[in-house]
Design a protein around this motif. Structure first.
Motif, mmCIF file in Angstrom:
data_model
loop_
_atom_site.group_PDB
_atom_site.id
_atom_site.type_symbol
_atom_site.label_atom_id
_atom_site.label_comp_id
_atom_site.label_asym_id
_atom_site.label_seq_id
_atom_site.Cartn_x
_atom_site.Cartn_y
_atom_site.Cartn_z
ATOM 1 N N ASP A 127 49.638 34.727 46.594
ATOM 2 C CA ASP A 127 49.588 34.973 45.158
ATOM 3 C C ASP A 127 48.412 35.865 44.800
ATOM 4 O O ASP A 127 47.325 35.743 45.382
ATOM 5 N N ILE A 128 48.634 36.724 43.819
ATOM 6 C CA ILE A 128 47.554 37.448 43.160
ATOM 7 C C ILE A 128 47.437 36.846 41.767
ATOM 8 O O ILE A 128 48.393 36.869 40.998
ATOM 9 N N ARG A 129 46.271 36.291 41.437
ATOM 10 C CA ARG A 129 46.077 35.665 40.124
ATOM 11 C C ARG A 129 44.939 36.364 39.383
ATOM 12 O O ARG A 129 43.921 36.729 39.987
ATOM 13 N N ASN A 130 45.135 36.530 38.084
ATOM 14 C CA ASN A 130 44.120 37.146 37.227
ATOM 15 C C ASN A 130 43.307 36.043 36.558
ATOM 16 O O ASN A 130 43.775 35.388 35.641
ATOM 17 N N PHE A 131 42.072 35.831 37.019
ATOM 18 C CA PHE A 131 41.197 34.824 36.450
ATOM 19 C C PHE A 131 40.372 35.377 35.291
ATOM 20 O O PHE A 131 39.646 34.630 34.640
ATOM 21 N N GLY A 132 40.458 36.677 35.047
ATOM 22 C CA GLY A 132 39.649 37.285 34.001
ATOM 23 C C GLY A 132 40.244 37.115 32.621
ATOM 24 O O GLY A 132 41.270 36.466 32.424
ATOM 25 N N GLY A 133 39.582 37.745 31.648
ATOM 26 C CA GLY A 133 40.018 37.634 30.274
ATOM 27 C C GLY A 133 40.744 38.845 29.750
ATOM 28 O O GLY A 133 41.137 38.877 28.581
ATOM 29 N N GLY A 134 40.942 39.858 30.594
ATOM 30 C CA GLY A 134 41.628 41.066 30.169
ATOM 31 C C GLY A 134 42.835 41.359 31.031
ATOM 32 O O GLY A 134 42.975 40.843 32.155
ATOM 33 N N ASN A 135 43.745 42.201 30.527
ATOM 34 C CA ASN A 135 44.926 42.582 31.286
ATOM 35 C C ASN A 135 44.534 43.441 32.489
ATOM 36 O O ASN A 135 43.669 44.318 32.393
ATOM 37 N N ALA A 136 45.179 43.172 33.608
ATOM 38 C CA ALA A 136 45.032 44.024 34.791
ATOM 39 C C ALA A 136 46.213 44.981 34.827
ATOM 40 O O ALA A 136 47.358 44.557 34.920
ATOM 41 N N GLU A 137 45.932 46.254 34.730
ATOM 42 C CA GLU A 137 46.974 47.272 34.738
ATOM 43 C C GLU A 137 46.779 48.208 35.928
ATOM 44 O O GLU A 137 45.670 48.389 36.409
ATOM 45 N N ASN A 138 47.892 48.769 36.386
ATOM 46 C CA ASN A 138 47.860 49.652 37.562
ATOM 47 C C ASN A 138 47.264 48.917 38.764
ATOM 48 O O ASN A 138 46.303 49.365 39.388
ATOM 49 N N VAL A 139 47.867 47.762 39.068
ATOM 50 C CA VAL A 139 47.413 46.925 40.175
ATOM 51 C C VAL A 139 48.076 47.382 41.469
ATOM 52 O O VAL A 139 49.284 47.644 41.498
ATOM 53 N N ALA A 140 47.297 47.472 42.535
ATOM 54 C CA ALA A 140 47.825 47.844 43.847
ATOM 55 C C ALA A 140 47.366 46.824 44.886
ATOM 56 O O ALA A 140 46.167 46.522 44.974
ATOM 57 N N VAL A 141 48.322 46.291 45.639
ATOM 58 C CA VAL A 141 48.019 45.403 46.759
ATOM 59 C C VAL A 141 48.165 46.219 48.032
ATOM 60 O O VAL A 141 49.209 46.835 48.268
ATOM 61 N N GLY A 142 47.106 46.249 48.836
ATOM 62 C CA GLY A 142 47.114 47.075 50.037
ATOM 63 C C GLY A 142 47.163 46.268 51.314
ATOM 64 O O GLY A 142 46.624 45.158 51.395
ATOM 65 N N PHE A 143 47.822 46.818 52.339
ATOM 66 C CA PHE A 143 47.895 46.210 53.661
ATOM 67 C C PHE A 143 47.397 47.233 54.678
ATOM 68 O O PHE A 143 47.797 48.401 54.649
ATOM 69 N N GLY A 144 46.562 46.801 55.557
ATOM 70 C CA GLY A 144 46.178 47.712 56.619
ATOM 71 C C GLY A 144 44.687 47.715 56.921
ATOM 72 O O GLY A 144 43.888 47.239 56.124
ATOM 73 N N PRO A 145 44.394 48.219 58.132
ATOM 74 C CA PRO A 145 45.395 48.700 59.090
ATOM 75 C C PRO A 145 46.251 47.561 59.648
ATOM 76 O O PRO A 145 45.798 46.426 59.739
ATOM 77 N N VAL A 146 47.492 47.899 59.998
ATOM 78 C CA VAL A 146 48.448 46.902 60.475
ATOM 79 C C VAL A 146 48.737 47.155 61.953
ATOM 80 O O VAL A 146 49.368 48.151 62.301
#
Length: 496
Positions: free
Chosen positions: A60-79
């Motif tokens: 899970d990716i969870r936003n614990f902050g108080g503002g909207n997270a926009e343009n979120v990218a989850v990265g993998f690597g190196p694999v």
């Protein structure tokens, strides 16, 4: 044996605040700590894969902050090629993208790994996972993937989505348990733990309560390899919100499924012998022969203990908590060093909500003229609000901001101790003003006078001041808040 001891290998222990502060990057562009997003990756540290099989890894990716997270990218690597990595649906081999993640919201991703024959058995291969906002990394971790030739059970709990419940409401939990291993599980244990105010409701003869509010049930069933089971319709696992639970707030709940040792099952049966009533049961599940387990550990080995836990939140709507300012009078003669207390009191009707980036209560203390502090005050920094902290301030500062970090039940106080020298006999009075946050709708008692009575002078009433409405936060908050946030860090296995 207490439940907290039983599940010590699966539930997350509190860790130092520095872990979170050092591992989460605060965005430089943020003007206020309560307005920026703070993303966190909740994923297993280690994933063990049976030789020749694939393993689905949920995180899970969870936003614990108080503002909207926009343009979120989850990265993998190196694999490493030997891992046999297949990215989540809709993602590339290196990246997943999200348009938006609101405060408190989480998003689940699932990828699979199937180590190739080139992967050396029992040797960990590292897969890096990170999350960023507009190219700025917010959190990162490394997952160790291990190919094993050993046999074992691998219990998994299906995701339980975040819930919204009103005070006094209850709901059935959708509990689904699978065994993705290649051996049968031992007798199943199901436990539910929740933060204070959220009540697990499993009133069955094969369940018992822990003195810290959890409930464990021993179910006389075992899961064969590849088998899945849910709770029988006639015996649901319920969750109830207390009648006076404060809000708006989100409370964490953990549901845990494990295989139990024969010794623990026998001790449990002895403790609960003679109990009558309904029994918590699974839907139809194949029977497996009794396994012989003589070890002292109440929990049987599981290839991937992290996915034995389904964690989710229960969001509760707003309730009122009237924060009253507590001032006072500093008494003494010129030259005296006087200790005094000021603060805030919660007049109810409910408790205040837990501290978070979107729920920060503080007290602004304006010292009378002619009084100077001689000792630093815990939880206070020079400034007039959380948007106006003077980190270069000294004991000569007249204005102080004190963080009301404690969750206050109705009637309880949060007090701050000051020690000051009375420097002369003529004093312009100060004041104490509380910002009680979203729960405080009565502002008539938000301010109280702070006066001085000295031999050379008479107390002077302080000037009026408008209500402070600090919408932001300062770094003062991070260290305290991190203790709550850090308890949601990744599962840590304690080897005994």
């Amino acid at each position: 044996m207490r439940l907290r001891t039983l599940f010590r290998r699966l539930l997350l222990p509190p860790v130092a605040a520095g872990l979170v502060v050092s591992s989460l990057a605060l965005p430089a562009r943020a003007e206020s700590l309560t307005d920026f997003p703070l993303l966190f990756i909740d994923i297993a540290d280690t994933v063990t894969v049976i030789d020749g099989q694939s393993k689905t890894v949920n995180f899970d990716i969870r936003n614990f902050g108080g503002g909207n997270a926009e343009n979120v990218a989850v990265g993998f690597g190196p694999v490493p090629a030997e891992i046999g990595f297949v990215p989540p649906a809709g993602c590339s081999v290196t990246t997943c993208e999200l348009d938006k993640l609101a405060p408190g919201e989480k998003h689940r991703f699932s990828f699979t790994v199937k180590p190739t024959a080139a992967a050396i058995p029992d040797l960990a291969m590292k897969l890096n996972v990170s999350v960023s906002i507009d190219g700025e990394e917010n959190d990162s971790t490394a997952v160790q993937v291990i190919r094993t030739t050993k046999s074992g059970a691998d219990l998994e709990l299906a995701e339980i989505k975040d819930l919204n419940l009103g005070r006094g409401q209850s709901t059935d939990l959708p509990v689904t348990i699978s065994n993705t291993g290649n051996t049968a599980s031992t007798t199943l244990g199901l436990a539910v733990f929740a933060e204070e105010g959220i009540e697990p409701d499993l009133d069955y003869r094969n369940c018992e309560k822990d003195d810290e509010g959890g409930v464990i049930c021993v179910i006389d069933e075992r899961l064969a390899p590849g088998e899945t089971a849910g709770l029988a319709v006639r015996s649901p696992a319920k969750l109830k919100v207390g009648a006076d639970v404060p809000g708006p707030a989100s409370y964490f709940v953990d549901v845990v499924a494990v295989g139990l040792s024969d010794k623990f099952v026998a001790e449990f049966a002895k403790r609960n012998a003679g109990r009558t009533g309904t029994e918590l049961q699974l839907k139809k599940t194949a029977k497996v022969a009794q396994l012989n387990a003589d070890d002292e550990d109440p929990i049987s080995d599981d290839l991937n203990p992290r996915d034995n836990v389904a964690e989710f939140t229960v969001s509760v709507p707003k309730s009122d908590a009237d924060s009253k300012a507590i001032g006072g009078t500093i008494r003494g003669t010129v030259g005296d060093h006087v200790t005094f207390q000021v603060g805030t009191q919660n007049l109810g009707p409910t408790a205040t909500i837990p501290l978070s980036f979107t729920a920060i209560r503080y007290v602004h203390v304006n010292l009378p003229v002619g009084v100077e502090l001689t000792e630093e005050t815990e939880s206070c920094l020079p400034g007039t609000s959380l948007d106006d902290i003077d980190f270069e301030g000294t004991l000569a500062s007249r204005d102080w901001v004190c963080l009301a970090a404690q969750q206050l039940p109705k009637g309880k106080k949060s007090m701050f101790t000051f020690t000051a020298e009375i420097q002369d006999g003529s004093h312009e009075a100060g004041f104490v003003q509380v910002d009680g946050g979203v729960q405080d709708s009565n502002h008539g008692n938000d301010k109280a006078a702070l006066t001085v009575e000295a031999q050379e002078g008479l107390p002077v009433t302080g000037p009026s001041a408008v209500l402070l409405a600090g919408a932001g936060a300062a770094l003062l908050v991070v260290g305290v808040f991190a203790f709550r946030l850090a308890r949601r860090r990744r599962i840590i296995t304690i080897v005994e």
